[in-house]
Design a protein around this motif. Structure first.
Motif, PDB file in Angstrom:
ATOM      1  N   GLY A 133      29.993  -5.983  50.805  1.00  0.00           N
ATOM      2  CA  GLY A 133      29.614  -6.920  49.760  1.00  0.00           C
ATOM      3  C   GLY A 133      28.422  -7.770  50.161  1.00  0.00           C
ATOM      4  N   ASN A 134      28.166  -8.771  49.346  1.00  0.00           N
ATOM      5  CA  ASN A 134      27.008  -9.633  49.561  1.00  0.00           C
ATOM      6  C   ASN A 134      27.037 -10.300  50.930  1.00  0.00           C
ATOM      7  N   LEU A 135      25.899 -10.261  51.590  1.00  0.00           N
ATOM      8  CA  LEU A 135      25.654 -10.894  52.884  1.00  0.00           C
ATOM      9  C   LEU A 135      26.547 -10.358  54.005  1.00  0.00           C
ATOM     10  N   ALA A 136      27.138  -9.196  53.827  1.00  0.00           N
ATOM     11  CA  ALA A 136      28.023  -8.643  54.855  1.00  0.00           C
ATOM     12  C   ALA A 136      27.284  -8.436  56.173  1.00  0.00           C
ATOM     13  N   LEU A 137      26.089  -7.868  56.121  1.00  0.00           N
ATOM     14  CA  LEU A 137      25.328  -7.630  57.350  1.00  0.00           C
ATOM     15  C   LEU A 137      24.786  -8.932  57.925  1.00  0.00           C
ATOM     16  N   THR A 138      24.271  -9.783  57.057  1.00  0.00           N
ATOM     17  CA  THR A 138      23.764 -11.083  57.504  1.00  0.00           C
ATOM     18  C   THR A 138      24.856 -11.831  58.263  1.00  0.00           C
ATOM     19  N   ASN A 139      26.039 -11.889  57.691  1.00  0.00           N
ATOM     20  CA  ASN A 139      27.150 -12.605  58.319  1.00  0.00           C
ATOM     21  C   ASN A 139      27.638 -11.901  59.574  1.00  0.00           C
ATOM     22  N   TRP A 140      27.712 -10.564  59.556  1.00  0.00           N
ATOM     23  CA  TRP A 140      28.201  -9.837  60.721  1.00  0.00           C
ATOM     24  C   TRP A 140      27.275 -10.024  61.910  1.00  0.00           C
ATOM     25  N   PHE A 141      25.968  -9.906  61.706  1.00  0.00           N
ATOM     26  CA  PHE A 141      25.030 -10.039  62.829  1.00  0.00           C
ATOM     27  C   PHE A 141      25.004 -11.460  63.386  1.00  0.00           C
ATOM     28  N   ASP A 142      25.483 -12.436  62.626  1.00  0.00           N
ATOM     29  CA  ASP A 142      25.574 -13.814  63.108  1.00  0.00           C
ATOM     30  C   ASP A 142      26.956 -14.142  63.677  1.00  0.00           C
ATOM     31  N   SER A 143      27.837 -13.155  63.737  1.00  0.00           N
ATOM     32  CA  SER A 143      29.228 -13.424  64.101  1.00  0.00           C
ATOM     33  C   SER A 143      29.532 -13.093  65.560  1.00  0.00           C
ATOM     34  N   GLU A 144      30.700 -13.561  65.978  1.00  0.00           N
ATOM     35  CA  GLU A 144      31.197 -13.215  67.309  1.00  0.00           C
ATOM     36  C   GLU A 144      31.557 -11.739  67.379  1.00  0.00           C
ATOM     37  N   GLU A 145      31.866 -11.144  66.238  1.00  0.00           N
ATOM     38  CA  GLU A 145      32.187  -9.717  66.208  1.00  0.00           C
ATOM     39  C   GLU A 145      30.981  -8.879  66.651  1.00  0.00           C
ATOM     40  N   ALA A 146      29.787  -9.275  66.259  1.00  0.00           N
ATOM     41  CA  ALA A 146      28.583  -8.558  66.688  1.00  0.00           C
ATOM     42  C   ALA A 146      28.386  -8.712  68.187  1.00  0.00           C
ATOM     43  N   ALA A 147      28.633  -9.908  68.701  1.00  0.00           N
ATOM     44  CA  ALA A 147      28.517 -10.128  70.146  1.00  0.00           C
ATOM     45  C   ALA A 147      29.526  -9.264  70.901  1.00  0.00           C
ATOM     46  N   ALA A 148      30.742  -9.150  70.377  1.00  0.00           N
ATOM     47  CA  ALA A 148      31.759  -8.311  71.009  1.00  0.00           C
ATOM     48  C   ALA A 148      31.358  -6.838  70.940  1.00  0.00           C
ATOM     49  N   ALA A 149      30.780  -6.415  69.821  1.00  0.00           N
ATOM     50  CA  ALA A 149      30.338  -5.028  69.684  1.00  0.00           C
ATOM     51  C   ALA A 149      29.214  -4.721  70.669  1.00  0.00           C
ATOM     52  N   ALA A 150      28.374  -5.701  70.956  1.00  0.00           N
ATOM     53  CA  ALA A 150      27.290  -5.502  71.923  1.00  0.00           C
ATOM     54  C   ALA A 150      27.850  -5.221  73.314  1.00  0.00           C
ATOM     55  N   VAL A 151      29.014  -5.773  73.610  1.00  0.00           N
ATOM     56  CA  VAL A 151      29.661  -5.536  74.906  1.00  0.00           C
ATOM     57  C   VAL A 151      30.396  -4.193  74.884  1.00  0.00           C
ATOM     58  N   SER A 152      31.120  -3.918  73.819  1.00  0.00           N
ATOM     59  CA  SER A 152      31.929  -2.691  73.764  1.00  0.00           C
ATOM     60  C   SER A 152      31.100  -1.442  73.439  1.00  0.00           C
ATOM     61  N   HIS A 153      29.968  -1.606  72.780  1.00  0.00           N
ATOM     62  CA  HIS A 153      29.078  -0.490  72.424  1.00  0.00           C
ATOM     63  C   HIS A 153      27.643  -0.849  72.811  1.00  0.00           C
ATOM     64  N   PRO A 154      27.362  -0.957  74.123  1.00  0.00           N
ATOM     65  CA  PRO A 154      26.002  -1.326  74.529  1.00  0.00           C
ATOM     66  C   PRO A 154      25.004  -0.237  74.133  1.00  0.00           C
ATOM     67  N   GLY A 155      23.770  -0.631  74.065  1.00  0.00           N
ATOM     68  CA  GLY A 155      22.716   0.321  73.729  1.00  0.00           C
ATOM     69  C   GLY A 155      21.495  -0.422  73.248  1.00  0.00           C
ATOM     70  N   PRO A 156      20.482   0.311  72.826  1.00  0.00           N
ATOM     71  CA  PRO A 156      19.240  -0.335  72.393  1.00  0.00           C
ATOM     72  C   PRO A 156      19.454  -1.340  71.265  1.00  0.00           C
ATOM     73  N   TRP A 157      20.396  -1.091  70.372  1.00  0.00           N
ATOM     74  CA  TRP A 157      20.644  -2.009  69.258  1.00  0.00           C
ATOM     75  C   TRP A 157      20.997  -3.396  69.767  1.00  0.00           C
ATOM     76  N   ALA A 158      21.753  -3.474  70.850  1.00  0.00           N
ATOM     77  CA  ALA A 158      22.247  -4.749  71.370  1.00  0.00           C
ATOM     78  C   ALA A 158      21.170  -5.537  72.111  1.00  0.00           C
ATOM     79  N   GLU A 159      20.069  -4.887  72.442  1.00  0.00           N
ATOM     80  CA  GLU A 159      18.989  -5.552  73.162  1.00  0.00           C
ATOM     81  C   GLU A 159      18.101  -6.388  72.254  1.00  0.00           C
ATOM     82  N   ASP A 160      18.112  -6.109  70.974  1.00  0.00           N
ATOM     83  CA  ASP A 160      17.307  -6.862  70.002  1.00  0.00           C
ATOM     84  C   ASP A 160      18.064  -6.866  68.675  1.00  0.00           C
ATOM     85  N   LEU A 161      18.912  -7.872  68.490  1.00  0.00           N
ATOM     86  CA  LEU A 161      19.758  -7.920  67.304  1.00  0.00           C
ATOM     87  C   LEU A 161      18.957  -8.101  66.015  1.00  0.00           C
TER      88      LEU A 161
END
Length: 187
Positions: A133-161
């Motif tokens: 829905g609306n702002l789902a990505l905006t909110n997810w990339f600003d969330s702790e869930e994105a930070a946790a995903a950067a740890v559990s799924h490292p890679g180039p994406w996590a180097e520049d959010l």
């Protein structure tokens, strides 16, 4: 501050007071190019809106660095209106867009192909919302869930959010446009 990338629902697209001039000019140009017209589907169950306020320079550089970089830049960044029709490149309509004097039109199908390539290159994790829905990505990339995903799924994406955010937004916008036969624009 920022601008929003939004899906245009069928009611607004068909309303002559809202998008009538643009829809008409687009129909004429698509017809001239031999491209079948599309009809915005009524009743999309998920609306699309994302706030585009993050720094975009990393994403622009990533697009340019791809094979056929100019085509990738055009497919993902060269338009004011993204439509679910199949054609090459970007063309202009002499109808003003919200942020320019003409409307540059791009193909959602071309954008989808380019965005999928970037998503693979960045290794976007499975946790990135698909239909939130609306702002789902905006909110997810600003969330702790994105930070946790950067740890559990490292890679180039996590180097520049910021770059990963724009890759995800363009991927989901193109998917939404194609799935719902929905134009996308900035507001």
């Amino acid at each position: 501050m920022g601008i929003y990338l939004c899906g245009v629902d069928a009611g607004d697209w068909g309303d002559p007071e809202v998008y009538g001039g643009l829809a008409g000019a687009l129909g004429v140009e698509l017809g001239r190019r031999g491209v079948p017209a599309f009809g915005a589907r009524a009743g999309a169950s998920v609306r699309f809106e994302e706030k585009m306020s993050r720094p975009i320079e990393g994403f622009e550089a990533l697009c340019r660095a791809q094979a056929g970089g100019g085509e990738v830049v055009d497919a993902l960044l060269g338009w004011d209106l993204l439509v679910p029709a199949e054609f090459k490149g970007v063309f202009e309509l002499s109808v003003p867009a919200p942020y320019s004097e003409v409307t540059a039109v791009g193909s959602a199908r071309g954008a989808l192909e380019a965005a999928r390539g970037l998503a693979v290159r960045l290794g976007l994790p499975p946790q990135v919302p698909r239909d939130g829905g609306n702002l789902a990505l905006t909110n997810w990339f600003d969330s702790e869930e994105a930070a946790a995903a950067a740890v559990s799924h490292p890679g180039p994406w996590a180097e520049d959010l910021d770059t990963a955010f724009y890759a995800a937004v363009h991927l989901r916008a193109a998917e939404h446009s194609v799935r719902w036969s929905c134009p996308m624009t900035y507001s």
